[in-house]
Each structure stands twice: as structure tokens, then as C-alpha cells.
Design a protein around this motif. Structure first.
Motif, mmCIF file in Angstrom:
data_model
loop_
_atom_site.group_PDB
_atom_site.id
_atom_site.type_symbol
_atom_site.label_atom_id
_atom_site.label_comp_id
_atom_site.label_asym_id
_atom_site.label_seq_id
_atom_site.Cartn_x
_atom_site.Cartn_y
_atom_site.Cartn_z
ATOM 1 N N ALA A 162 0.805 -1.226 0.000
ATOM 2 C CA ALA A 162 0.000 0.000 0.000
ATOM 3 C C ALA A 162 0.838 1.277 0.000
ATOM 4 O O ALA A 162 0.702 2.124 -0.887
ATOM 5 C CB ALA A 162 -0.959 -0.009 1.188
ATOM 6 N N GLU A 163 1.698 1.433 0.984
ATOM 7 C CA GLU A 163 2.486 2.664 1.072
ATOM 8 C C GLU A 163 3.446 2.824 -0.107
ATOM 9 O O GLU A 163 3.503 3.900 -0.723
ATOM 10 C CB GLU A 163 3.259 2.703 2.392
ATOM 11 N N PRO A 164 4.230 1.796 -0.466
ATOM 12 C CA PRO A 164 5.129 1.961 -1.617
ATOM 13 C C PRO A 164 4.406 2.315 -2.921
ATOM 14 O O PRO A 164 4.880 3.158 -3.677
ATOM 15 C CB PRO A 164 5.829 0.596 -1.713
ATOM 16 N N VAL A 165 3.267 1.656 -3.183
ATOM 17 C CA VAL A 165 2.546 1.921 -4.432
ATOM 18 C C VAL A 165 2.051 3.366 -4.458
ATOM 19 O O VAL A 165 2.144 4.052 -5.480
ATOM 20 C CB VAL A 165 1.373 0.939 -4.601
ATOM 21 N N ARG A 166 1.515 3.842 -3.333
ATOM 22 C CA ARG A 166 1.038 5.225 -3.290
ATOM 23 C C ARG A 166 2.179 6.226 -3.472
ATOM 24 O O ARG A 166 1.974 7.327 -3.977
ATOM 25 C CB ARG A 166 0.329 5.490 -1.960
ATOM 26 N N ARG A 167 3.357 5.839 -3.062
ATOM 27 C CA ARG A 167 4.508 6.729 -3.187
ATOM 28 C C ARG A 167 5.175 6.642 -4.557
ATOM 29 O O ARG A 167 6.161 7.332 -4.801
ATOM 30 C CB ARG A 167 5.532 6.420 -2.094
ATOM 31 N N GLY A 168 4.659 5.778 -5.406
ATOM 32 C CA GLY A 168 5.208 5.676 -6.753
ATOM 33 C C GLY A 168 6.366 4.718 -6.890
ATOM 34 O O GLY A 168 7.215 4.888 -7.782
ATOM 35 N N ALA A 169 6.426 3.696 -6.037
ATOM 36 C CA ALA A 169 7.530 2.737 -6.102
ATOM 37 C C ALA A 169 7.496 1.975 -7.417
ATOM 38 O O ALA A 169 6.437 1.638 -7.935
ATOM 39 C CB ALA A 169 7.451 1.753 -4.934
ATOM 40 N N GLU A 170 8.692 1.715 -7.946
ATOM 41 C CA GLU A 170 8.780 0.894 -9.147
ATOM 42 C C GLU A 170 9.183 -0.544 -8.819
ATOM 43 O O GLU A 170 8.980 -1.444 -9.620
ATOM 44 C CB GLU A 170 9.775 1.492 -10.153
ATOM 45 N N ARG A 171 9.725 -0.748 -7.621
ATOM 46 C CA ARG A 171 10.188 -2.081 -7.228
ATOM 47 C C ARG A 171 10.011 -2.239 -5.712
ATOM 48 O O ARG A 171 10.379 -1.332 -4.948
ATOM 49 C CB ARG A 171 11.664 -2.260 -7.614
ATOM 50 N N ILE A 172 9.443 -3.370 -5.296
ATOM 51 C CA ILE A 172 9.218 -3.637 -3.872
ATOM 52 C C ILE A 172 9.767 -5.028 -3.568
ATOM 53 O O ILE A 172 9.483 -5.983 -4.298
ATOM 54 C CB ILE A 172 7.722 -3.580 -3.520
#
Length: 558
Positions: A162-172
Motif C-alpha cells: 500500500a504505502e510503496p505503491v502510493r509513493r510511486g515505487a517501481e520495485r518492492i
């Protein structure tokens, strides 16, 4: 005539024409809705809310006065609409100057969703994490009920994403450690530490990802790759799932829309107009070697793919040799490089023997490969050679070292393109400041020509009451997106003469300036002056790959 007759003769009930009133009411309703939105948005945009409300309400009354006084309905209605549009346009201009308009799409999507409505299971997912998990076919995974066996896995997946996707992460990445699993993600090329998840819950989430991606959930050791989807604020996003096992447990790497990173055209890379024109001319020539250089993670693949797309795949035989092809390029025969020592040179030798018109090698590290490519270019064909290097002069040194013979290395060398990626400051929360003149002089920036510069916000945003707020545009990452900066060096007869004559680096740099080329740092500083990035970001990026990377194979240019 009697009074009753006079009254009967008078027409009544037609004082207001509905066909004229309805358009007016529609415009007023839209205008009022926009003023309501402006009233709420002004605080987020850090604009003077009270003053704007007073001015725009005055504009509404003025427009209504014009409507009542102008001699014809058509003229009055036109004036009313013009004032309404002018008010909205003025606000958007002020907003654009203050924080930009990039977040309006997100607001519009939220509004549409609120009006159209959504399914109950999507609402439930939004409440528990805001992300809807979908399998590879696009079927939503229903949020599990409380105390369901799937609940820990689902909650762990939400925590991870949730948090990474909202922040625009390209890789998790989710990696097991002692007693727990750590989440790390990258946003615009910068690593960020995420939340920690209990080890058992993390393992269950990996199994859930494998299920949705159609992978074998029973095989916990062999690396597997699959794909699934996410629904984020009404938009579907493709994600790639990579799992692998170890003695500590299973790990998973999630790539968010990986294909979209490599769909850029050459005019979208960040080249200046002069650089774009030079590159287009070189592509059109279709002969000789072009070196493409960048540090790891700084857009070498995007640059290579964008250039290959500029060649006509119907008229030319285009092939590539890649360690890991990122996307399928239409009309291009892509060869995946097999792992192992010496495989690079074998593959290059074999593919060049097929005599393609255009060949791209994503990264050259072995001298035998460089020699084969030099011979290939000597036949009048085009070769694009990828190198891990910090700039055009470092790339030139590395290429000469790999080939081992200066005459052979530069005979058909046409152009060197070196690039890096700079993060762009968030337009909504960046801060301006007056730079120190001495600092500007050290950077060869005339203080009298530089006004304000911008930097990332160091303190949180606050509302009018001083309460902390999260920037909705960048989610407090302070940067949003990246843009390329490039330097180019044309290898002409004058450059060849200096190299073959044993000339120095300074002599080559003099030719570089004679060609009116600009260094990476010069391009980067111009981006800072325009407010696109900060001096701190430039310093960070310019430190990356500053040294010539290894890979010369022990040969020295001669």
C-alpha cells in the motif's frame, strides 16, 4: 372598455422563458460547484483562500449584473460564461504557478469513483489498504472475512504494497530475516525502508502472490516469475512477481508496471533540442558505432530501446543481444545472453556473422566482443554498444581499452551518448530560496543571472491552522518522477587525429567545447535554474559512477 375586459386582454404567465433560464441555471450550478472546489483546494494549494473567495464571489455578482443589463440574451449569456471561464482559468494559473496541476487527475478520478460507485469487495479492500488484488486474468481477490485463514496473508500483502505503491515505487522487495521479513522499495531510483512484517504472515503473503500470479505454490525453492494486477484508485496496474527460496524462507520481488519504463521515445528522454537533432542525424546515417553509456540504474536500457525504435524494422534487419530483455521490441530479433564466462563474446561473434543491418548489445564487458563489434561496424553497418560509464570521456577510454587498438577502436566510431537520471522536485511542495552567490560562482553560475533556486522541503506541510499535512502529490517523498540529462561527443576526423597522435584528455575536452557540446553537470544545473531539480540532487547523481568501471579485460589502449 370595462376593466374586466382590459384584464382579460392582458397576457400573463410568459414573463420567464424556460428555454433561456435553464442554460443560465446550468452555468450557475457548474460555477458554484467549481467555487466550492476552489474554496477547499486553495488551502491544499497554499493560496489565499479568503481573498480568492471574495474576489470570485464578486466576479459571480458582476457576471449576473452584466446578464441583467446587457441588451440581448445572447450577448448577456456569452458575457456570463466568459466571466465564469475566466475565473476558473485564473485560479488554475495561480495553482499551476504554486504547486502545479499534476495532482488534479487523481482528484478527478476520486470524484468519478464517488459518483459512479464501486463493488462492495472493492470498498472493503479500500478500507483495509486501498489496493485491490487481482489475479493474472484480472479477477479481483475478495478481501477475506475476519479470522479467515487468508486474512494474515491478505493483510501482509496490503502492508507490503500500500504505502510503496502510493509513493510511486517501481520495485518492492520482501526478504525474510531472523524472526521477521523486511520490506524495501525504490522510488525514482532511491531505496526506501518499508515496514517489517511477521515472518509467518510474510510467508503466507508470498504464497498468495504466487496463487494470483499462477505460479507453483508447492515449489518453494526454484525461482519463479509471473504476473498479476493491482487496482489502485480505479486504475489497473500490471505487476511482475518474482519469487525465490532460501534457507531463511521465500522472498518476493514486485515490479510495478515494468514495461512502461521502456516505452519512451527519443524525444521523451530529456535530450536538448540540439542533442535530439544530432542523435536523429546519427540514427539516419545507419553506419558505424555509437557508444551508449550510463551508470547502473540510470536509463541505459530505455535509451537503447528508444533508439532502436527509431530504425525502420520493416526495411532493416535489427537484432539485439541482451542479458535480460525487458520488453518485446516489435520487429527486433532479441537474443538473450546465456550466463557464463565467455558467452558474451561467443554470442556477439555469432550474431554479427548473421550480418544484421543494426545490432544493439546492451552491455559490453569482454575485449573479444568489442573487437568483433569493431569489425562488424567496418562493414558499413550500425552497432550500438552499451557501457557502464560515467560520461563520454570515460566511455571513450573504456572502449579504447576493450578494443586494445586505438586505430581499430575509433575508425568507425561516430558518436558517444552518456546519460543519467535526475529526480524532479515535487511541484506541489518544493521550496524556493535565494542561493549563496559564492556557491553559484563555484558552480560557474553567474549570480546576477540566477534568481531563486528550489530545494526539497525539509519541514512538513501544514494547513492554515499549523497542522501537519501529507503532500498528496508526492506522498512526502519530496520528488516526483525522473528526467534524463545527457552529454554527447562527436567522433570526427579531428578527434581521431588527436587520439592517434597521443593527445591528452584536455585536448579532447577542447574539441568537445569546440563542438558546442555541454557537460552533464551543465545540463543538470540548467534544470536547477528552471526549478525542475535541486543542487543537492545534482550533487547526489553526479557522484554516481564517477569512476571508470571495471571491465577493460586488462588491455591498455595503444
Amino acid at each position: 372598455m370595462q376593466v374586466s375586459q382590459i384584464v382579460a386582454a392582458i397576457e400573463y404567465g410568459n414573463y420567464i422563458d424556460p428555454l433561456k433560464v435553464v442554460p443560465l441555471l446550468i452555468v450557475i450550478a457548474i460555477w458554484a460547484k467549481m467555487l466550492t472546489w476552489i474554496d477547499k483546494d486553495a488551502e491544499h494549494a497554499r493560496l489565499p483562500r479568503t481573498i480568492l473567495n471574495m474576489v470570485f464571489l464578486a466576479g459571480l455578482f458582476f457576471a449576473f449584473l452584466l446578464f441583467l443589463t446587457l441588451p440581448s440574451y445572447a450577448l448577456a449569456m456569452t458575457a456570463f460564461v466568459i466571466v465564469a471561464v475566466a475565473e476558473i482559468a485564473v485560479y488554475l494559473i495561480l495553482r499551476h504557478q504554486k504547486i502545479g496541476l499534476g495532482d488534479l487527475t487523481k482528484q478527478i478520478n476520486k470524484y468519478v469513483q464517488s459518483k459512479v460507485g464501486s463493488k462492495k469487495k472493492k470498498d472493503a479492500a479500500a478500507e483495509s489498504g486501498g489496493l485491490v488484488l487481482l489475479d493474472r486474468k484480472g479477477t479481483p481477490f475478495a478481501p477475506p472475512e475476519s479470522e479467515s485463514p487468508d486474512e494474515p496473508a491478505y493483510n501482509a500483502a496490503q502492508t507490503m504494497l500500500a504505502e510503496p505503491v502510493r509513493r510511486g515505487a517501481e520495485r518492492i522487495e520482501l526478504r525474510p530475516t531472523d524472526g521477521a521479513a523486511s520490506v524495501k522499495y525504490s522510488v525514482d531510483g532511491v531505496a526506501v525502508d518499508g515496514k517489517t512484517i511477521p515472518k509467518e504472515d510474510a510467508a503466507a503473503s508470498v504464497t498468495l502472490f504466487k496463487r494470483l500470479a499462477g505460479l507453483d505454490i508447492n515449489d518453494r525453492r526454484k525461482p519463479q516469475t509471473g504476473s498479476m494486477k493491482l487496482l489502485v484508485e480505479g486504475k489497473k496496474r500490471e505487476i511482475q512477481i518474482q519469487t525465490a527460496g532460501s534457507t531463511a524462507g521465500e522472498s518476493v520481488v514486485v515490479e510495478i508496471e515494468p514495461k512502461k519504463r521502456y516505452e519512451l521515445r527519443v524525444d521523451q528522454l530529456g535530450l536538448t533540442e540540439e542533442q535530439l537533432e544530432l542523435l536523429e542525424q546519427t540514427i539516419a546515417e545507419g553506419q558505424g558505432i555509437v557508444l551508449l553509456a550510463a551508470p547502473k540504474g540510470h536509463g541505459l536500457t530505455s535509451l537503447s530501446y528508444a533508439i532502436l525504435r527509431r530504425h525502420d524494422a520493416f526495411l532493416s534487419n535489427i537484432q539485439s543481444i541482451e542479458r535480460e530483455p525487458q520488453i518485446d521490441l516489435e520487429g527486433v530479433t532479441q537474443h538473450k545472453l546465456a550466463p557464463g564466462a565467455g558467452e558474451e563474446a561467443k554470442q556477439v561473434t555469432w550474431v554479427t556473422s548473421q550480418e544484421p543491418d543494426v545490432l544493439m548489445v546492451d552491455r559490453v564487458e569482454q575485449p573479444a566482443s568489442a573487437e568483433a563489434l569493431a569489425d562488424f561496424a567496418a562493414t558499413g553497418r550500425r552497432a550500438y554498444v552499451g557501457l557502464r560509464s560515467g560520461g563520454v570521456f570515460e566511455a571513450l577510454k573504456l572502449w579504447r581499452s576493450l578494443v586494445g587498438d586505438d586505430k581499430r577502436a575509433i575508425k568507425d566510431l561516430k558518436l558517444i551518448v552518456a546519460g543519467r537520471l535526475l529526480r524532479k522536485l515535487c511541484s506541489a511542495c518544493k521550496m524556493d530560496y535565494n542561493p549563496d552567490p559564492d556557491t553559484l560562482r563555484k558552480l560557474n553560475m553567474p549570480p546576477e543571472r540566477v534568481g531563486k533556486l528550489f530545494q526539497a522541503r525539509s519541514q512538513p506541510l501544514t494547513d492554515n491552522r499549523g497542522r501537519p499535512q501529507v503532500c498528496e502529490f508526492c506522498m512526502d517523498m519530496h520528488f516526483k518522477g525522473r528526467a534524463g540529462i545527457f552529454e554527447m561527443f562527436v567522433i570526427d576526423d579531428e578527434v581521431r587525429q588527436i587520439i592517434l597522435g597521443g593527445g591528452s584528455d584536455n585536448q579532447l575536452k577542447m574539441i568537445f567545447k569546440k563542438q558546442r557540446q555541454k557537460y552533464l553537470q551543465e545540463i543538470a544545473l540548467s534544470r536547477a535554474v528552471s526549478g525542475q531539480t535541486s543542487l543537492q540532487e545534482i550533487a547526489r547523481v553526479m557522484r554516481i559512477g564517477a569512476d571508470t568501471p571495471p571491465g577493460s579485460g586488462g588491455k591498455k589502449p595503444r
